[in-house]
Write a protein that holds these residues in place. Structure first.
Motif, PDB file in Angstrom:
ATOM      1  N   GLY A 108       0.840  -1.195   0.000  1.00  0.00           N
ATOM      2  CA  GLY A 108       0.000   0.000   0.000  1.00  0.00           C
ATOM      3  C   GLY A 108       0.870   1.238   0.000  1.00  0.00           C
ATOM      4  N   MET A 109       0.249   2.393  -0.095  1.00  0.00           N
ATOM      5  CA  MET A 109       0.987   3.652  -0.181  1.00  0.00           C
ATOM      6  C   MET A 109       1.708   3.965   1.125  1.00  0.00           C
ATOM      7  N   GLY A 110       2.683   4.860   1.048  1.00  0.00           N
ATOM      8  CA  GLY A 110       3.426   5.265   2.231  1.00  0.00           C
ATOM      9  C   GLY A 110       2.512   5.882   3.278  1.00  0.00           C
ATOM     10  N   GLY A 111       2.717   5.494   4.542  1.00  0.00           N
ATOM     11  CA  GLY A 111       1.932   6.068   5.633  1.00  0.00           C
ATOM     12  C   GLY A 111       0.583   5.413   5.850  1.00  0.00           C
ATOM     13  N   ILE A 112       0.286   4.321   5.109  1.00  0.00           N
ATOM     14  CA  ILE A 112      -1.030   3.699   5.195  1.00  0.00           C
ATOM     15  C   ILE A 112      -1.141   2.749   6.383  1.00  0.00           C
ATOM     16  N   GLY A 113      -0.009   2.371   6.980  1.00  0.00           N
ATOM     17  CA  GLY A 113      -0.061   1.509   8.163  1.00  0.00           C
ATOM     18  C   GLY A 113       0.456   0.094   7.941  1.00  0.00           C
ATOM     19  N   LYS A 114       1.274  -0.115   6.924  1.00  0.00           N
ATOM     20  CA  LYS A 114       1.800  -1.464   6.638  1.00  0.00           C
ATOM     21  C   LYS A 114       2.668  -1.975   7.789  1.00  0.00           C
ATOM     22  N   THR A 115       3.580  -1.139   8.255  1.00  0.00           N
ATOM     23  CA  THR A 115       4.485  -1.545   9.331  1.00  0.00           C
ATOM     24  C   THR A 115       3.730  -1.796  10.627  1.00  0.00           C
ATOM     25  N   THR A 304       1.945  23.652   1.633  1.00  0.00           N
ATOM     26  CA  THR A 304       2.888  23.129   2.613  1.00  0.00           C
ATOM     27  C   THR A 304       2.362  21.840   3.237  1.00  0.00           C
ATOM     28  N   LEU A 305       3.207  20.824   3.266  1.00  0.00           N
ATOM     29  CA  LEU A 305       2.895  19.584   3.962  1.00  0.00           C
ATOM     30  C   LEU A 305       3.860  19.415   5.127  1.00  0.00           C
ATOM     31  N   ASP A 306       3.390  18.751   6.185  1.00  0.00           N
ATOM     32  CA  ASP A 306       4.277  18.437   7.284  1.00  0.00           C
ATOM     33  C   ASP A 306       5.499  17.685   6.757  1.00  0.00           C
ATOM     34  N   GLU A 307       6.670  18.003   7.280  1.00  0.00           N
ATOM     35  CA  GLU A 307       7.915  17.427   6.767  1.00  0.00           C
ATOM     36  C   GLU A 307       7.937  15.910   6.907  1.00  0.00           C
ATOM     37  N   LYS A 308       7.429  15.384   8.024  1.00  0.00           N
ATOM     38  CA  LYS A 308       7.437  13.937   8.229  1.00  0.00           C
ATOM     39  C   LYS A 308       6.528  13.241   7.224  1.00  0.00           C
ATOM     40  N   MET A 310       5.649  14.450   4.263  1.00  0.00           N
ATOM     41  CA  MET A 310       6.262  14.618   2.956  1.00  0.00           C
ATOM     42  C   MET A 310       7.379  13.601   2.736  1.00  0.00           C
ATOM     43  N   LYS A 311       8.191  13.352   3.764  1.00  0.00           N
ATOM     44  CA  LYS A 311       9.309  12.418   3.640  1.00  0.00           C
ATOM     45  C   LYS A 311       8.812  11.020   3.290  1.00  0.00           C
ATOM     46  N   ILE A 312       7.707  10.613   3.904  1.00  0.00           N
ATOM     47  CA  ILE A 312       7.154   9.287   3.625  1.00  0.00           C
ATOM     48  C   ILE A 312       6.543   9.236   2.228  1.00  0.00           C
ATOM     49  N   LEU A 313       5.810  10.253   1.870  1.00  0.00           N
ATOM     50  CA  LEU A 313       5.122  10.257   0.582  1.00  0.00           C
ATOM     51  C   LEU A 313       6.090  10.368  -0.593  1.00  0.00           C
ATOM     52  N   ILE A 314       7.180  11.111  -0.424  1.00  0.00           N
ATOM     53  CA  ILE A 314       8.068  11.402  -1.542  1.00  0.00           C
ATOM     54  C   ILE A 314       8.858  10.175  -1.999  1.00  0.00           C
ATOM     55  N   THR A 315       8.976   9.167  -1.122  1.00  0.00           N
ATOM     56  CA  THR A 315       9.794   7.994  -1.452  1.00  0.00           C
ATOM     57  C   THR A 315       9.290   7.282  -2.708  1.00  0.00           C
ATOM     58  N   GLY A 316       7.980   7.076  -2.808  1.00  0.00           N
ATOM     59  CA  GLY A 316       7.431   6.402  -3.975  1.00  0.00           C
ATOM     60  C   GLY A 316       7.670   7.183  -5.251  1.00  0.00           C
ATOM     61  N   TYR A 317       7.569   8.493  -5.186  1.00  0.00           N
ATOM     62  CA  TYR A 317       7.795   9.344  -6.353  1.00  0.00           C
ATOM     63  C   TYR A 317       9.244   9.272  -6.806  1.00  0.00           C
ATOM     64  N   LEU A 379      -3.473  13.649  -0.412  1.00  0.00           N
ATOM     65  CA  LEU A 379      -2.162  14.111   0.030  1.00  0.00           C
ATOM     66  C   LEU A 379      -1.079  13.816  -1.012  1.00  0.00           C
ATOM     67  N   LEU A 380      -1.248  12.743  -1.781  1.00  0.00           N
ATOM     68  CA  LEU A 380      -0.332  12.511  -2.899  1.00  0.00           C
ATOM     69  C   LEU A 380      -0.503  13.598  -3.954  1.00  0.00           C
ATOM     70  N   GLN A 381      -1.746  13.983  -4.204  1.00  0.00           N
ATOM     71  CA  GLN A 381      -1.992  15.071  -5.144  1.00  0.00           C
ATOM     72  C   GLN A 381      -1.343  16.363  -4.648  1.00  0.00           C
ATOM     73  N   LYS A 382      -1.486  16.626  -3.378  1.00  0.00           N
ATOM     74  CA  LYS A 382      -0.903  17.843  -2.804  1.00  0.00           C
ATOM     75  C   LYS A 382       0.620  17.808  -2.900  1.00  0.00           C
ATOM     76  N   LYS A 383       1.189  16.617  -2.693  1.00  0.00           N
ATOM     77  CA  LYS A 383       2.635  16.474  -2.825  1.00  0.00           C
ATOM     78  C   LYS A 383       3.082  16.777  -4.253  1.00  0.00           C
ATOM     79  N   GLY A 384       2.355  16.244  -5.241  1.00  0.00           N
ATOM     80  CA  GLY A 384       2.682  16.505  -6.636  1.00  0.00           C
ATOM     81  C   GLY A 384       2.584  17.986  -6.968  1.00  0.00           C
ATOM     82  N   GLN A 385       1.529  18.629  -6.486  1.00  0.00           N
ATOM     83  CA  GLN A 385       1.365  20.056  -6.735  1.00  0.00           C
ATOM     84  C   GLN A 385       2.469  20.863  -6.071  1.00  0.00           C
TER      85      GLN A 385
END
Length: 394
Positions: A108-115, A304-308, A310-317, A379-385
């Motif tokens: 699943g996507m980053g931050g979704i709760g896999k771990t 602006t997204l929270d840095e933490k 953003m760090k998780i979301l940006i990995t997939g990109y 939030l992925l859309q916001k990251k892309g924007q």
């Protein structure tokens, strides 16, 4: 015999607790008689002698105790929102009564709760295995230190040792150990097929009944490694998302009446992503209504997204090739919610290969197709924007 003996002695202890209403002398006499009777019964129970089978007998005793004791360190249920329903679905995939060696993928996507899900599963079933290891951060470890280091750490964890040098002989010893044991291994945050080949190439590596659980953002890794049993972690529903946010922000399930509307707004912003709910809730804990309202306006008013987060979301990109990145940004800025066929037509006319590239985006949990429309988490859309906006500032 061990179970029967423990049962007899346990009853003696229970009966002794019931004697507290007697006088001290009467109580002592009753307890003494109960224990004499229990010990006599235990002494008469027939069992098997070891006769040079001490290792086998010890292993059997350990297995009996392990199964009786069960998990010791589960996190309080109220901290793991909506975990039980997911664990039940995993139980079906795990088939714990089977002696087959099974690989299970959680993606699943980053931050979704896999771990979080993998850890809860690990703590709940680890007592059923002869050796177990939860190796988090496979992606970061392999990138920073190389696969030999990851193999060594996994080997040390399973075999309860502290070998610092990873020579060819150690690898052979580790493989021999795996083949003889029923093991539980969690490989968390895998992002490369090489990692799977080096750590768990095939079921034939492992002893009967072993389970290898792999968490990843990339469904393609699981498919290419032949992992057929897969669980895609869904976003939290509105009720559970609100519960998680409130537990972190207040902390209680139901906030004060004056905060309810604001809580709903933060939950809408997070769009069911547990990481965002955790981070925002924890950040807002102890802050007054004005501060919370100000933070919401800040989130909604700019990119602006929270840095933490953003760090998780940006990995997939960052794992995409240049064309994949461009298509991701196009969807974030223009095509989210649009008809799939129309989006494919436009991208194709621009020289892209949307068929394979959007497949890759879906496999990496960056976009989905639903009702023939291209979808993307808010939030992925916001990251892309944010990426596009930042690039135009320089």
């Amino acid at each position: 015999m061990l179970e029967i003996g423990l049962g007899v002695l346990g009853k003696a202890s229970l009966n002794s607790n019931k004697s507290v209403r007697m006088t001290k002398s009467e109580n002592a006499e009753v307890i003494l008689e109960q224990w004499k009777d229990a010990l006599q019964k235990v002494a008469k129970i027939k069992g098997s002698t070891s006769k040079n089978r001490e290792p086998d007998v010890i292993e059997q005793i350990i297995e009996n105790v392990r199964n009786k004791v069960g998990p010791l360190s589960l996190e309080p249920a109220e901290k793991l929102v909506d975990i039980e329903s997911k664990l039940k679905e995993l139980d079906v995939l795990l088939e714990l009564e089977s002696n087959d060696v099974l690989f299970i993928g959680i993606w699943g996507m980053g931050g979704i709760g896999k771990t979080t899900l993998a850890k809860a599963c690990y703590e709940r079933i680890r007592h059923k295995f002869q050796a177990e290891s939860f190796h988090d951060g496979v992606r970061e470890d392999s990138k920073a230190h190389g696969m030999a280091c990851v193999q060594r750490k996994l080997s040390n964890s399973l075999m309860k040792r502290n070998i610092q040098d990873w020579a060819a002989g150690e690898a052979a010893r580790w493989r021999s150990f795996l083949l003889q044991k029923k093991v539980l291994i969690i490989l968390d945050d895998v992002d490369d097929s090489i990692q799977l080949r080096e750590l768990c190439e095939k079921p034939a590596w492992f002893g009967q009944g072993s389970r290898i659980i792999i968490t990843t953002r990339d469904e393609r890794l699981l498919i290419s490694h032949g992992v057929e049993k897969q669980f895609k972690v869904p976003e939290l529903g509105k009720v559970d998302a609100l519960k998680l946010f409130n537990l972190r922000a207040f902390p209680r399930e139901n906030p004060p009446e004056s905060y309810k509307a604001l809580s709903y707004s933060f939950v809408d912003y997070a769009s069911g992503l547990p990481l965002a709910l955790e981070v925002l809730g924890s950040f807002l804990y102890g802050r007054d209504l004005d501060a919370r309202s100000s933070q919401l306006r800040k989130l909604e008013g700019d990119f602006t997204l929270d840095e933490k987060i953003m760090k998780i979301l940006i990995t997939g990109y960052e794992g995409l090739d240049p064309q994949g990145r461009e298509i991701f940004l196009d969807i974030a800025c223009f095509f989210k919610g649009e008809d799939k066929d129309r989006v494919f037509e436009i991208l194709d006319s621009c020289g892209f290969n949307p068929g394979i590239d959007i497949d890759v985006l879906m496999e990496k949990s960056l976009t989905t197709i639903s009702d023939n429309r291209v979808r993307m988490h808010d939030l992925l859309q916001k990251k892309g924007q944010t990426i596009v906006r930042t690039s135009f500032m320089f």
